[in-house]
Each structure stands twice: as C-alpha cells, then as structure tokens.
Design a protein around this motif. Structure first.
Motif, PDB file in Angstrom:
ATOM      1  N   VAL A 206      -4.308   5.889   1.756  1.00 29.97           N
ATOM      2  CA  VAL A 206      -2.958   5.938   2.323  1.00 29.97           C
ATOM      3  C   VAL A 206      -1.955   5.500   1.250  1.00 29.97           C
TER       4      VAL A 206
ATOM      5  N   VAL B 219      -2.220   1.693   0.202  1.00 29.79           N
ATOM      6  CA  VAL B 219      -2.060   0.621   1.179  1.00 29.79           C
ATOM      7  C   VAL B 219      -3.385   0.303   1.860  1.00 29.79           C
ATOM      8  N   SER B 220      -4.081   1.359   2.277  1.00 30.73           N
ATOM      9  CA  SER B 220      -5.376   1.191   2.928  1.00 30.73           C
ATOM     10  C   SER B 220      -6.171   2.464   2.711  1.00 30.73           C
ATOM     11  N   TYR B 221      -7.438   2.433   3.032  1.00 26.85           N
ATOM     12  CA  TYR B 221      -8.242   3.655   2.896  1.00 26.85           C
ATOM     13  C   TYR B 221      -9.273   3.713   4.002  1.00 26.85           C
TER      14      TYR B 221
ATOM     15  N   ALA C  27     -13.527   1.387   6.233  1.00 27.41           N
ATOM     16  CA  ALA C  27     -12.058   1.353   6.227  1.00 27.41           C
ATOM     17  C   ALA C  27     -11.628  -0.017   5.748  1.00 27.41           C
ATOM     18  N   ASN C  28     -10.568  -0.079   4.976  1.00 27.43           N
ATOM     19  CA  ASN C  28     -10.061  -1.361   4.503  1.00 27.43           C
ATOM     20  C   ASN C  28      -8.569  -1.323   4.238  1.00 27.43           C
ATOM     21  N   VAL C  29      -7.934  -2.463   4.427  1.00 27.37           N
ATOM     22  CA  VAL C  29      -6.521  -2.632   4.077  1.00 27.37           C
ATOM     23  C   VAL C  29      -6.473  -3.309   2.713  1.00 27.37           C
TER      24      VAL C  29
ATOM     25  N   ASN D  10      -3.356  -4.000   0.950  1.00 26.59           N
ATOM     26  CA  ASN D  10      -2.157  -4.838   0.824  1.00 26.59           C
ATOM     27  C   ASN D  10      -1.228  -4.544   1.998  1.00 26.59           C
ATOM     28  N   GLU D  11      -0.088  -5.207   1.999  1.00 24.86           N
ATOM     29  CA  GLU D  11       0.836  -5.036   3.127  1.00 24.86           C
ATOM     30  C   GLU D  11       2.055  -4.196   2.758  1.00 24.86           C
ATOM     31  N   LYS D  12       1.901  -3.333   1.746  1.00 23.62           N
ATOM     32  CA  LYS D  12       2.985  -2.423   1.380  1.00 23.62           C
ATOM     33  C   LYS D  12       3.286  -1.447   2.523  1.00 23.62           C
ATOM     34  N   THR D  13       4.427  -0.771   2.424  1.00 25.05           N
ATOM     35  CA  THR D  13       4.819   0.189   3.457  1.00 25.05           C
ATOM     36  C   THR D  13       4.230   1.562   3.147  1.00 25.05           C
ATOM     37  N   THR D  14       3.738   2.222   4.177  1.00 26.00           N
ATOM     38  CA  THR D  14       3.173   3.564   4.048  1.00 26.00           C
ATOM     39  C   THR D  14       4.265   4.566   3.683  1.00 26.00           C
TER      40      THR D  14
END
Lengths: 172, 172
Positions: free
Chosen positions: B66, B110-112, B136-138, B140-144
């Motif tokens: 993402v 951001v995540s995958y 699935a993993n996050v 960081n907390e950046k914006t998509t």
C-alpha cells in the motif's frame, strides 16, 4: 499476521441501491470499483444478509451514489446502520429513480452510476456483483468521501456485515 | 452517460507483485479491495496483457504494498509505466520476499498483504483475482496515497491498460 494492514486500503463511500418490484432500498458500501473500461464495467461486494443484496440479486440492477466529504454522519447512519426491512430509508431524502429503476441519491452525492449485473461471484459471506454501466453522471465538483476520512476524522464505525470489518481485540 | 463519473470513485494505490519461478515482477494497481473478513479475503483487478497478470495466473499468489502519500512520481512510473518484460523493476528498490515468494516493497509503503488466489473471475480485458490472506503487516502510520490525490495533486496520468482509464475526448 496483522489484519490492521487492511485498514490502509483506500476506498470511497457509496450509497448502493436497488429495487424489487416497486420497492426500493439502499445501503452504504465502500467496495465499488471499476473493473474494465471497455465496456465500462464496475463491481461491488455486498453481504448476502443485506436486503440490498436480495434486491440486486433479483432485479440484476443497482445504482451507486458517490458520497462527498461533507456528508453528515446521520446520513451515513440512515443508510448504513439500519435495515430496509424495518424502515423506509429514503423517507425525507432527495432522490430520483434512474433508468434501471434504482434510486439515485441527490444529496451529499458527487456523481452516480447505474449498472446491469452481468456476473455474480460467490465470495462466501459476500457476493461480488460485476455489472455493465448503463448510465453515469457527475453532479458537482465536491471531493469524494474516503473511507479513511470517514474512519479517522469523523470517527465513524463499521458494522460487522461490512466487507472491511476487522475485529480488533482490545488488550485487557 | 458521462464516464467522468467514474473518476469520482475512491481508490488507494498499490504495488501488486508476484513471481514465476525465481523471477519477480510488479505493477501499479488501484483496485485492491477487501471482499470478506471471514476468512480475510481480498481481490485485485489486473489487465490480462500485463506480465504481472501472467505471474499471478501461474503462481496463484500475489502481494500488495500500500503506497503512502509522499511516494515520488518516479517510483510510481518505475512500476506503472514500464514493463517487466524490458526491465528489472526492482533494481535499486528496497524489498523483501514474502512467505509466498512475492516481493514486498519496503519503501513508500504503509502496509502490505500477501494472498493465495482462490478464484479467478474473467472480466473481459481484466481478471479479478480473489485471494485469501496468508500474511499482512503495517509498516508505519503514514497516510495511504489515494488515486484522487495522485491524479489531482501530483497530476499523474493513467496508462490505457488501467481498469480506471477513461478516454476523454478533447473538444476541437
């Protein structure tokens, strides 16, 4: 596996509507997307438990009204957190019947499309309806409401029947 | 019918990747979405002409990274406007091979998620791959990154093979 990764997927927010005879109904969905451009084809994932699923499944038509950023939470709640089995969701709402007979919401809406179902894909709890466009229009140049904005800024919540519901266990 | 109504649909932006033997490839896609939550299932619409389509079709696995809002246009261009038939898109890119063997992008991400294909739906020019999550993993907390942001703020363009391509005729 951290299912919160799914929260990061990007979506819009839609009123997805259909009809059954002279009855109409609609629900909130975030999974409307374009599948092909030639012919213009879209898809939507709808929970089999929802009344709108039954209407689309039987009539083979639906409309999707694209919500704008300043849509009031109460408007989303009317369509998203109530069942058309108990209430007429369109009472007091500005709408018109489209060429498929599906209701198109005229307030809080940026654009809309109407489509005829060409394929139904069984995805367990949900059906993915694939449908060819029969009409589409832009109503204004407002900004599309994103699911992320709805979740974070409006602190909205997600009903369990939504495809994007993720059960996040609170730590004790 | 005004097909510009389709521009108003909301999407994220993803690097969708797969493998074939020891080869890897990836492309940009905007149609990754969750289909069901139990079991966690996603879908992606991919053009049949793309090399990544061939890899997913044969290996039955893919990953989706993402992208975040500050992803450079050149990074999107590398994955979105070149073919893996002519170039190694991952040269110089930070990535890891996931549990399916698909490459997961570790920059601008951001995540995958990684998934195994359970259904392939023929939608004409495109195939909708429906797939169950295996990881699935996050990150960081950046914006998509949203497709709308990409289109409007970054003035990005859409290749003709994208599902969301709309041919807008210029007035003479």
């Amino acid at each position: 596996m951290d299912l919160k990764a799914l929260y990061k997927l990007g979506y819009g927010m839609y009123v997805v509507s259909s009809k059954k005879g002279d009855k109409i109904n609609a629900q909130i969905a975030n999974t409307v997307f374009q599948v092909t451009s030639e012919p213009p084809t879209v898809a939507v994932s709808i929970n089999k438990k929802n009344l709108t699923w039954e209407y689309i499944h039987k009539s083979k038509v639906f409309a999707a009204s694209v919500l704008c950023t300043d849509t009031p939470l109460a408007f989303i709640g009317r369509f998203g957190f109530k069942s058309g089995r108990d209430t007429n969701k369109f009472e007091g709402v500005s709408y018109k019947l489209g060429m498929t007979g599906s209701p198109i919401v005229l307030e809080n809406t940026v654009s809309y499309l109407e489509a005829k179902v060409t394929q139904e894909v069984d995805a367990g709890t949900h059906t993915i309806f694939i449908a060819e466009l029969v009409d589409a229009n832009v109503l204004n140049e407002k900004t599309t409401l994103t699911y992320e904005y709805y979740q974070q800024v409006k602190r909205g919540t997600t009903p369990k029947t939504a495809p994007s519901y993720v059960e996040v266990k609170k730590e004790a």
